[in-house]
Design a protein around this motif. Structure first.
Motif, PDB file in Angstrom:
ATOM      1  N   PHE A  56      37.356  36.990  51.477  1.00 24.00           N
ATOM      2  CA  PHE A  56      38.345  37.110  52.548  1.00 24.00           C
ATOM      3  C   PHE A  56      39.361  35.979  52.421  1.00 24.00           C
ATOM      4  CE2 PHE A  56      34.597  34.929  54.052  1.00 24.00           C
ATOM      5  CZ  PHE A  56      35.075  33.812  54.719  1.00 24.00           C
ATOM      6  N   ALA A  57      40.378  36.018  53.243  1.00 29.10           N
ATOM      7  CA  ALA A  57      41.502  35.090  53.129  1.00 29.10           C
ATOM      8  C   ALA A  57      41.104  33.649  53.441  1.00 29.10           C
ATOM      9  CB  ALA A  57      42.635  35.515  54.068  1.00 29.10           C
ATOM     10  N   ARG A  58      41.518  32.741  52.584  1.00 29.56           N
ATOM     11  CA  ARG A  58      41.319  31.311  52.831  1.00 29.56           C
ATOM     12  C   ARG A  58      41.983  30.934  54.142  1.00 29.56           C
ATOM     13  NH1 ARG A  58      43.425  26.335  48.989  1.00 29.56           N
ATOM     14  NH2 ARG A  58      45.408  27.396  49.217  1.00 29.56           N
ATOM     15  N   GLU A  59      43.140  31.502  54.405  1.00 24.99           N
ATOM     16  CA  GLU A  59      43.881  31.224  55.636  1.00 24.99           C
ATOM     17  C   GLU A  59      43.075  31.627  56.880  1.00 24.99           C
ATOM     18  OE1 GLU A  59      48.479  31.643  56.415  1.00 24.99           O
ATOM     19  OE2 GLU A  59      47.496  33.601  56.595  1.00 24.99           O
ATOM     20  N   LEU A  60      42.303  32.705  56.784  1.00 22.98           N
ATOM     21  CA  LEU A  60      41.451  33.135  57.891  1.00 22.98           C
ATOM     22  C   LEU A  60      40.396  32.076  58.188  1.00 22.98           C
ATOM     23  CD1 LEU A  60      40.335  35.269  59.913  1.00 22.98           C
ATOM     24  CD2 LEU A  60      39.046  36.210  57.998  1.00 22.98           C
ATOM     25  N   LEU A  61      39.763  31.548  57.155  1.00 24.35           N
ATOM     26  CA  LEU A  61      38.760  30.513  57.343  1.00 24.35           C
ATOM     27  C   LEU A  61      39.389  29.258  57.939  1.00 24.35           C
ATOM     28  CD1 LEU A  61      35.835  29.624  57.034  1.00 24.35           C
ATOM     29  CD2 LEU A  61      36.369  28.944  54.675  1.00 24.35           C
ATOM     30  N   SER A  71      40.406  40.138  62.920  1.00 24.61           N
ATOM     31  CA  SER A  71      40.164  41.318  63.751  1.00 24.61           C
ATOM     32  C   SER A  71      39.571  42.447  62.921  1.00 24.61           C
ATOM     33  CB  SER A  71      41.473  41.785  64.407  1.00 24.61           C
ATOM     34  OG  SER A  71      42.432  42.090  63.416  1.00 24.61           O
ATOM     35  N   GLY A  72      39.223  42.139  61.686  1.00 24.56           N
ATOM     36  CA  GLY A  72      38.683  43.161  60.792  1.00 24.56           C
ATOM     37  C   GLY A  72      37.222  42.931  60.492  1.00 24.56           C
ATOM     38  N   ASP A  73      36.859  43.048  59.223  1.00 21.94           N
ATOM     39  CA  ASP A  73      35.474  42.934  58.799  1.00 21.94           C
ATOM     40  C   ASP A  73      34.928  41.506  58.885  1.00 21.94           C
ATOM     41  OD1 ASP A  73      35.507  45.615  58.271  1.00 21.94           O
ATOM     42  OD2 ASP A  73      35.782  45.388  56.115  1.00 21.94           O
ATOM     43  N   VAL A  74      35.819  40.519  58.834  1.00 15.03           N
ATOM     44  CA  VAL A  74      35.402  39.121  58.923  1.00 15.03           C
ATOM     45  C   VAL A  74      36.145  38.464  60.074  1.00 15.03           C
ATOM     46  CG1 VAL A  74      35.250  36.902  57.716  1.00 15.03           C
ATOM     47  CG2 VAL A  74      34.990  39.042  56.428  1.00 15.03           C
ATOM     48  N   ARG A  75      35.379  37.798  60.941  1.00 13.63           N
ATOM     49  CA  ARG A  75      35.951  37.101  62.101  1.00 13.63           C
ATOM     50  C   ARG A  75      35.374  35.694  62.142  1.00 13.63           C
ATOM     51  NH1 ARG A  75      35.165  42.312  66.116  1.00 13.63           N
ATOM     52  NH2 ARG A  75      36.139  43.741  64.639  1.00 13.63           N
ATOM     53  N   VAL A  76      36.230  34.724  62.376  1.00  9.58           N
ATOM     54  CA  VAL A  76      35.827  33.324  62.358  1.00  9.58           C
ATOM     55  C   VAL A  76      36.290  32.675  63.647  1.00  9.58           C
ATOM     56  CG1 VAL A  76      35.976  31.152  61.061  1.00  9.58           C
ATOM     57  CG2 VAL A  76      36.173  33.337  59.844  1.00  9.58           C
ATOM     58  N   THR A  84      30.798  26.423  63.252  1.00  8.32           N
ATOM     59  CA  THR A  84      31.740  27.535  63.247  1.00  8.32           C
ATOM     60  C   THR A  84      30.948  28.821  63.101  1.00  8.32           C
ATOM     61  OG1 THR A  84      33.470  26.177  62.257  1.00  8.32           O
ATOM     62  CG2 THR A  84      33.691  28.557  61.989  1.00  8.32           C
ATOM     63  N   SER A  85      31.335  29.842  63.842  1.00  5.79           N
ATOM     64  CA  SER A  85      30.694  31.148  63.787  1.00  5.79           C
ATOM     65  C   SER A  85      31.512  32.062  62.874  1.00  5.79           C
ATOM     66  CB  SER A  85      30.624  31.751  65.195  1.00  5.79           C
ATOM     67  OG  SER A  85      30.225  33.099  65.135  1.00  5.79           O
ATOM     68  N   ILE A  86      30.827  32.720  61.962  1.00  5.94           N
ATOM     69  CA  ILE A  86      31.476  33.692  61.077  1.00  5.94           C
ATOM     70  C   ILE A  86      30.733  35.007  61.228  1.00  5.94           C
ATOM     71  CG2 ILE A  86      32.216  34.231  58.735  1.00  5.94           C
ATOM     72  CD1 ILE A  86      32.093  31.218  58.150  1.00  5.94           C
ATOM     73  N   GLU A  87      31.471  36.053  61.593  1.00  5.06           N
ATOM     74  CA  GLU A  87      30.895  37.394  61.776  1.00  5.06           C
ATOM     75  C   GLU A  87      31.332  38.280  60.623  1.00  5.06           C
ATOM     76  OE1 GLU A  87      32.082  39.130  65.480  1.00  5.06           O
ATOM     77  OE2 GLU A  87      31.633  37.303  66.611  1.00  5.06           O
ATOM     78  N   PHE A  88      30.364  39.004  60.070  1.00  7.47           N
ATOM     79  CA  PHE A  88      30.618  39.955  58.998  1.00  7.47           C
ATOM     80  C   PHE A  88      30.281  41.343  59.531  1.00  7.47           C
ATOM     81  CE2 PHE A  88      29.526  35.898  57.091  1.00  7.47           C
ATOM     82  CZ  PHE A  88      30.579  35.703  56.212  1.00  7.47           C
ATOM     83  N   HIS A  89      31.283  42.213  59.616  1.00 12.38           N
ATOM     84  CA  HIS A  89      31.102  43.568  60.151  1.00 12.38           C
ATOM     85  C   HIS A  89      31.054  44.560  58.996  1.00 12.38           C
ATOM     86  CE1 HIS A  89      32.036  42.558  64.450  1.00 12.38           C
ATOM     87  NE2 HIS A  89      32.476  41.472  63.838  1.00 12.38           N
ATOM     88  N   ALA A  90      29.963  45.320  58.934  1.00 16.22           N
ATOM     89  CA  ALA A  90      29.777  46.330  57.886  1.00 16.22           C
ATOM     90  C   ALA A  90      29.220  47.589  58.540  1.00 16.22           C
ATOM     91  CB  ALA A  90      28.804  45.806  56.827  1.00 16.22           C
TER      92      ALA A  90
END
Length: 138
Positions: A56-61, A71-76, A84-90
């Motif tokens: 996923f995007a470095r900028e997102l992290l 707002s997609g598959d990865v939320r930080v 830090t909480s990282i959510e992975f949606h599958a």
């Protein structure tokens, strides 16, 4: 010159039960894909029992360390002052991991020495990317 950064970190896998497991995660930044970071989870930590990687995007992290991002598959998002909480949606469900914010900052600082934020475009290999697109499915 170094073009790939890998860093092992511990993540706490938040399960639906009261049990929270700690799993090793490998963070990776590769200048050949300058806008992305990769997180690899070992087989024992996954439903399938095989290593799973999320890219996923470095900028997102970076953004998610300060405020909710994605707002997609990865939320930080920040969880507390130190994690830090990282959510992975599958399709199979959602995995939530907590990671030490200082470790994520250290990883991003190291990645910035390879490719400074804002200069990623200088390291894109457009010819290779176009060739991959034109080749089509394998």
């Amino acid at each position: 010159m170094i073009t790939v950064i890998e860093q092992a970190v511990q993540a706490r896998l938040v399960a639906t039960s009261p049990k929270v497991e700690t799993v090793p995660v490998t963070l990776c930044y590769d200048r050949s894909d300058p806008f992305a970071v990769r997180m690899a989870f070992p087989g024992p930590a996954t439903l399938e029992g095989v290593e799973v990687s999320w890219t996923f995007a470095r900028e997102l992290l970076e953004a998610g360390l300060r405020r909710p991002a994605g707002s997609g598959d990865v939320r930080v998002r920040p969880y507390d002052g130190e994690r830090t909480s990282i959510e992975f949606h599958a399709p199979e469900g959602v995995a939530i991991v907590l990671m030490a914010t200082p470790e994520l900052n250290r990883f991003l600082d190291r990645a910035a020495t390879v490719t400074p934020p804002g200069l990623e475009h200088l390291y894109l290999d457009l010819d290779h990317g176009l060739a991959e697109l034109l080749r089509g499915p394998r």
